[in-house]
Design a protein around this motif. Structure first.
Motif, PDB file in Angstrom:
ATOM      1  N   GLY A   1     -11.104   1.768  -1.224  1.00  0.00           N
ATOM      2  CA  GLY A   1     -11.719   0.960  -0.184  1.00  0.00           C
ATOM      3  C   GLY A   1     -10.719   0.533   0.872  1.00  0.00           C
ATOM      4  O   GLY A   1     -11.016   0.520   2.074  1.00  0.00           O
ATOM      5  N   ASN A   2      -9.500   0.204   0.437  1.00  0.00           N
ATOM      6  CA  ASN A   2      -8.471  -0.228   1.378  1.00  0.00           C
ATOM      7  C   ASN A   2      -8.020   0.891   2.314  1.00  0.00           C
ATOM      8  O   ASN A   2      -7.667   0.646   3.465  1.00  0.00           O
ATOM      9  CB  ASN A   2      -7.246  -0.766   0.624  1.00  0.00           C
ATOM     10  CG  ASN A   2      -7.461  -2.165   0.095  1.00  0.00           C
ATOM     11  OD1 ASN A   2      -8.321  -2.898   0.564  1.00  0.00           O
ATOM     12  ND2 ASN A   2      -6.691  -2.536  -0.914  1.00  0.00           N
ATOM     13  N   ILE A   3      -8.024   2.131   1.808  1.00  0.00           N
ATOM     14  CA  ILE A   3      -7.448   3.233   2.582  1.00  0.00           C
ATOM     15  C   ILE A   3      -8.502   4.212   3.090  1.00  0.00           C
ATOM     16  O   ILE A   3      -8.150   5.173   3.786  1.00  0.00           O
ATOM     17  CB  ILE A   3      -6.414   4.013   1.734  1.00  0.00           C
ATOM     18  CG1 ILE A   3      -7.114   4.722   0.561  1.00  0.00           C
ATOM     19  CG2 ILE A   3      -5.311   3.092   1.237  1.00  0.00           C
ATOM     20  CD1 ILE A   3      -6.200   5.628  -0.237  1.00  0.00           C
ATOM     21  N   GLU A   4      -9.786   3.980   2.791  1.00  0.00           N
ATOM     22  CA  GLU A   4     -10.799   4.986   3.088  1.00  0.00           C
ATOM     23  C   GLU A   4     -10.852   5.341   4.565  1.00  0.00           C
ATOM     24  O   GLU A   4     -10.912   6.523   4.937  1.00  0.00           O
ATOM     25  CB  GLU A   4     -12.183   4.521   2.611  1.00  0.00           C
ATOM     26  CG  GLU A   4     -13.249   5.595   2.771  1.00  0.00           C
ATOM     27  CD  GLU A   4     -14.588   5.195   2.180  1.00  0.00           C
ATOM     28  OE1 GLU A   4     -15.561   5.947   2.381  1.00  0.00           O
ATOM     29  OE2 GLU A   4     -14.673   4.135   1.527  1.00  0.00           O
ATOM     30  N   GLN A   5     -10.843   4.334   5.443  1.00  0.00           N
ATOM     31  CA  GLN A   5     -10.922   4.633   6.868  1.00  0.00           C
ATOM     32  C   GLN A   5      -9.693   5.421   7.318  1.00  0.00           C
ATOM     33  O   GLN A   5      -9.802   6.367   8.106  1.00  0.00           O
ATOM     34  CB  GLN A   5     -11.049   3.335   7.676  1.00  0.00           C
ATOM     35  CG  GLN A   5     -11.249   3.539   9.168  1.00  0.00           C
ATOM     36  CD  GLN A   5     -12.634   4.036   9.535  1.00  0.00           C
ATOM     37  OE1 GLN A   5     -13.337   4.616   8.719  1.00  0.00           O
ATOM     38  NE2 GLN A   5     -13.026   3.806  10.783  1.00  0.00           N
ATOM     39  N   THR A   6      -8.526   5.061   6.808  1.00  0.00           N
ATOM     40  CA  THR A   6      -7.304   5.790   7.145  1.00  0.00           C
ATOM     41  C   THR A   6      -7.379   7.234   6.663  1.00  0.00           C
ATOM     42  O   THR A   6      -6.992   8.172   7.374  1.00  0.00           O
ATOM     43  CB  THR A   6      -6.079   5.093   6.518  1.00  0.00           C
ATOM     44  OG1 THR A   6      -6.024   3.734   6.957  1.00  0.00           O
ATOM     45  CG2 THR A   6      -4.789   5.794   6.895  1.00  0.00           C
ATOM     46  N   ILE A   7      -7.894   7.419   5.441  1.00  0.00           N
ATOM     47  CA  ILE A   7      -8.033   8.762   4.870  1.00  0.00           C
ATOM     48  C   ILE A   7      -8.999   9.606   5.696  1.00  0.00           C
ATOM     49  O   ILE A   7      -8.718  10.769   6.039  1.00  0.00           O
ATOM     50  CB  ILE A   7      -8.529   8.677   3.414  1.00  0.00           C
ATOM     51  CG1 ILE A   7      -7.413   8.163   2.497  1.00  0.00           C
ATOM     52  CG2 ILE A   7      -9.042  10.037   2.926  1.00  0.00           C
ATOM     53  CD1 ILE A   7      -6.289   9.149   2.259  1.00  0.00           C
ATOM     54  N   LEU A   8     -10.152   9.041   6.025  1.00  0.00           N
ATOM     55  CA  LEU A   8     -11.165   9.800   6.764  1.00  0.00           C
ATOM     56  C   LEU A   8     -10.683  10.144   8.170  1.00  0.00           C
ATOM     57  O   LEU A   8     -11.001  11.221   8.699  1.00  0.00           O
ATOM     58  CB  LEU A   8     -12.476   9.013   6.824  1.00  0.00           C
ATOM     59  CG  LEU A   8     -13.161   8.752   5.471  1.00  0.00           C
ATOM     60  CD1 LEU A   8     -14.498   8.039   5.668  1.00  0.00           C
ATOM     61  CD2 LEU A   8     -13.360  10.044   4.695  1.00  0.00           C
ATOM     62  N   LYS A   9      -9.925   9.254   8.788  1.00  0.00           N
ATOM     63  CA  LYS A   9      -9.363   9.557  10.102  1.00  0.00           C
ATOM     64  C   LYS A   9      -8.360  10.712  10.018  1.00  0.00           C
ATOM     65  O   LYS A   9      -8.267  11.550  10.927  1.00  0.00           O
ATOM     66  CB  LYS A   9      -8.675   8.319  10.687  1.00  0.00           C
ATOM     67  CG  LYS A   9      -9.631   7.210  11.110  1.00  0.00           C
ATOM     68  CD  LYS A   9     -10.512   7.633  12.267  1.00  0.00           C
ATOM     69  CE  LYS A   9     -11.409   6.481  12.712  1.00  0.00           C
ATOM     70  NZ  LYS A   9     -12.311   6.870  13.824  1.00  0.00           N
ATOM     71  N   SER A  10      -7.617  10.769   8.924  1.00  0.00           N
ATOM     72  CA  SER A  10      -6.650  11.859   8.760  1.00  0.00           C
ATOM     73  C   SER A  10      -7.361  13.196   8.550  1.00  0.00           C
ATOM     74  O   SER A  10      -6.881  14.231   9.013  1.00  0.00           O
ATOM     75  CB  SER A  10      -5.703  11.563   7.585  1.00  0.00           C
ATOM     76  OG  SER A  10      -6.386  11.655   6.344  1.00  0.00           O
ATOM     77  N   ILE A  11      -8.503  13.178   7.859  1.00  0.00           N
ATOM     78  CA  ILE A  11      -9.286  14.409   7.696  1.00  0.00           C
ATOM     79  C   ILE A  11      -9.845  14.850   9.043  1.00  0.00           C
ATOM     80  O   ILE A  11      -9.829  16.037   9.392  1.00  0.00           O
ATOM     81  CB  ILE A  11     -10.422  14.199   6.680  1.00  0.00           C
ATOM     82  CG1 ILE A  11      -9.846  13.864   5.291  1.00  0.00           C
ATOM     83  CG2 ILE A  11     -11.303  15.448   6.585  1.00  0.00           C
ATOM     84  CD1 ILE A  11     -10.908  13.515   4.258  1.00  0.00           C
ATOM     85  N   HIS A  12     -10.337  13.886   9.823  1.00  0.00           N
ATOM     86  CA  HIS A  12     -10.879  14.198  11.151  1.00  0.00           C
ATOM     87  C   HIS A  12      -9.803  14.797  12.067  1.00  0.00           C
ATOM     88  O   HIS A  12     -10.090  15.673  12.896  1.00  0.00           O
ATOM     89  CB  HIS A  12     -11.453  12.937  11.792  1.00  0.00           C
ATOM     90  CG  HIS A  12     -11.919  13.128  13.199  1.00  0.00           C
ATOM     91  ND1 HIS A  12     -13.090  13.788  13.513  1.00  0.00           N
ATOM     92  CD2 HIS A  12     -11.360  12.752  14.382  1.00  0.00           C
ATOM     93  CE1 HIS A  12     -13.237  13.816  14.837  1.00  0.00           C
ATOM     94  NE2 HIS A  12     -12.203  13.190  15.388  1.00  0.00           N
ATOM     95  N   ALA A  13      -8.563  14.348  11.921  1.00  0.00           N
ATOM     96  CA  ALA A  13      -7.473  14.875  12.750  1.00  0.00           C
ATOM     97  C   ALA A  13      -7.231  16.357  12.462  1.00  0.00           C
ATOM     98  O   ALA A  13      -6.812  17.106  13.362  1.00  0.00           O
ATOM     99  CB  ALA A  13      -6.196  14.075  12.499  1.00  0.00           C
ATOM    100  N   GLU A  14      -7.506  16.794  11.237  1.00  0.00           N
ATOM    101  CA  GLU A  14      -7.347  18.194  10.876  1.00  0.00           C
ATOM    102  C   GLU A  14      -8.604  19.009  11.152  1.00  0.00           C
ATOM    103  O   GLU A  14      -8.529  20.201  11.437  1.00  0.00           O
ATOM    104  CB  GLU A  14      -6.991  18.311   9.384  1.00  0.00           C
ATOM    105  CG  GLU A  14      -5.660  17.678   9.018  1.00  0.00           C
ATOM    106  CD  GLU A  14      -5.384  17.739   7.520  1.00  0.00           C
ATOM    107  OE1 GLU A  14      -6.200  18.353   6.800  1.00  0.00           O
ATOM    108  OE2 GLU A  14      -4.362  17.189   7.080  1.00  0.00           O
ATOM    109  N   ASP A  15      -9.773  18.357  11.033  1.00  0.00           N
ATOM    110  CA  ASP A  15     -11.057  19.028  11.234  1.00  0.00           C
ATOM    111  C   ASP A  15     -11.933  18.138  12.104  1.00  0.00           C
ATOM    112  O   ASP A  15     -12.542  17.190  11.621  1.00  0.00           O
ATOM    113  CB  ASP A  15     -11.723  19.293   9.875  1.00  0.00           C
ATOM    114  CG  ASP A  15     -13.074  19.982  10.002  1.00  0.00           C
ATOM    115  OD1 ASP A  15     -13.452  20.362  11.134  1.00  0.00           O
ATOM    116  OD2 ASP A  15     -13.763  20.130   8.963  1.00  0.00           O
ATOM    117  N   SER A  16     -11.994  18.445  13.397  1.00  0.00           N
ATOM    118  CA  SER A  16     -12.702  17.585  14.350  1.00  0.00           C
ATOM    119  C   SER A  16     -14.206  17.537  14.102  1.00  0.00           C
ATOM    120  O   SER A  16     -14.896  16.634  14.602  1.00  0.00           O
ATOM    121  CB  SER A  16     -12.444  18.059  15.782  1.00  0.00           C
ATOM    122  OG  SER A  16     -12.886  19.405  15.943  1.00  0.00           O
TER     123      SER A  16
END
Length: 460
Positions: free
Chosen positions: A28-43
């Motif tokens: 929960g603490n890192i989910e937004q950070t994790i999802l943003k990192s996935i988006h950076a690799e796959d728009s």
């Protein structure tokens, strides 16, 4: 040596929850950070953590009305195990970067959360009495919140770069899923509550006492028990105590959203924090956990001794002032757009990692003050109706959390802090009034409720 079986049950419950929620709270603490990192690799991947968490708490709120019915048929142990399985499945779903799967598993987790938390409330009450309820709630909270340490310490050392690559994410998902599975296995070993045994079956009872029996639940057919539990929850919701305490419940839901999903990510999005600012996401979680554990230990385990004649209101007032400090420091330290993405903006003062960690500690410490006293008060006020009482607590809390996660996608940090400031005044006043009123009406010469069922939530 006679083993205190109820206390052993509380310890198993506490450590099982600690492992499961080491996985979930870290995610929960890192989910937004994790999802943003996935988006950076796959728009094309546009999943949003706040939407995921809003789904979790929205379904959680709805299913809290059904959880007492489920528990009336299965018992709290099965409900706890079912819920923990849902947490493990949710964490495991992150191995596959699929938006639909993430949101579907968020809904599944919402169902499981209703089962595990309502079951936990009943199981904790069944293994406590008036003298041990505050102690057991504090022990549970202190052990449970150590979940903030291990997972976030792990994240602190993993998040050493400004971007989180696929390899780092795979390691994180694997470790957190493994912890959730281990916690689920531990919760499988929960013992049947001793209060459901006859006194002659309990350990350490002489044969002369075997005729005295503990109260047994009324035997009902499954459908009848399910319907009865549902209607009891509705009736209880409209009692004065629950309606007043709902303001307190709502506040805890709003601040749960803030410290678990918004604040740590906001610190990790503030570039002005300096080099390695992403690692502060995990460090913030560690300090939140430190505040939770210390608050749970001091005001949960020792509150009955420190405030024997006062009750829980001094603890709640302590949490009130600590959270006020946290809100002011966050307002000054972080920019308004910090919850959304990496930002070069600054707050009203130069960004300070030390002040950010002080805010994290204060959020955790104050949260422990509120939650330990809510658990203790509900366990005393609603002994006969513990399952619906805790379900209604989680209903109000999760509705507030779902709404908060929803507006967190568009509301800046300052608006969120303003909402928290208004609701903390209402929630604190409501708790203090209910406890004051209960102390005025309660018979000072009570018989131990574990042997004679004399106390009812309807009397309060």
């Amino acid at each position: 040596m006679i083993v205190d079986r109820p206390f052993l049950n509380v310890l198993i419950l506490s450590f099982g929850f600690m492992l499961v929620f080491t996985a979930f709270q870290t995610m929960g603490n890192i989910e937004q950070t994790i999802l943003k990192s996935i988006h950076a690799e796959d728009s094309s991947y546009n999943a949003d953590a706040y939407i995921s968490l809003a789904i979790i708490y929205g379904v959680f709120a709805t299913c809290n009305w059904l959880a007492p019915s489920y528990i009336s048929v299965t018992g709290p142990r099965v409900a706890i195990f079912t819920g923990s399985c849902c947490y493990a499945l949710f964490i495991g779903s992150f191995f596959c970067s699929n938006e639909a799967l993430l949101y579907a598993m968020s809904a599944v987790l919402g169902v499981g959360a209703a089962f595990i938390w309502t079951g936990h409330g009943q199981y904790l009450t069944e293994n406590s009495d008036n003298d041990t309820m505050s102690r057991n709630a504090g022990i549970f909270w202190a052990i449970f919140q150590t979940s903030q340490f291990a997972g976030n310490l792990f994240v602190y050392f993993i998040f050493k770069s400004d971007t989180i690559d696929r390899g780092q994410r795979t390691i994180i998902f694997g470790v957190l899923t493994g912890l959730a599975v281990i916690g689920t296995v531990m919760l499988m070993t929960l013992n049947r509550s001793q209060q459901r045994l006859s006194l002659g079956e309990a350990e350490g009872v002489s044969s002369a006492d075997k005729e005295l029996r503990l109260p047994e639940p009324t035997r009902k057919k499954p459908l009848e028990a399910t319907w009865s539990a549902f209607t009891d929850a509705i009736k209880l919701f409209f009692t004065r105590n629950i309606l007043l305490l709902s303001f307190t419940f709502i506040y805890t839901g709003l601040e749960l959203t803030f410290y678990s999903g918004v604040y740590s990510n906001s610190v990790g999005f503030t570039k002005a924090m300096g080099e390695g600012y992403k690692s502060l996401v995990g460090l913030s979680g560690i300090f939140i956990g430190l505040g939770e554990v210390i608050g749970g230990a001091i005001f949960g385990i020792f509150a009955s001794k420190i405030f024997r004649n006062c009750g829980g209101w001094p603890v709640v007032l302590t949490g009130f002032f600590v959270h006020i400090f946290a809100f002011i420091s966050i307002f000054l330290n972080l920019p308004n757009d910090a919850p959304f993405a990496d930002t070069n903006d600054v707050g009203f003062i130069k960004a300070s990692p030390i002040l950010a960690m002080a805010g994290s500690f204060a959020l955790g410490f104050g949260d422990a003050c509120f939650n330990t006293q809510i658990y203790s008060l509900l366990g005393i006020l609603f002994i006969k109706e513990s399952a619906p009482a805790f379900a209604l607590f989680k209903f109000c809390q999760s509705v507030a959390a779902a709404i908060s996660f929803s507006y967190s996608t568009i509301a800046g940090l300052h608006i969120q802090l303003l909402v928290l400031l208004v609701t903390i005044f209402l929630g604190t006043a409501a708790f203090c009034y209910v406890e004051y009123r209960d102390k005025k009406t309660r018979n000072p010469q009570q018989i131990d409720s574990a042997l004679v069922d004399t106390i009812s939530g309807d009397d309060c």
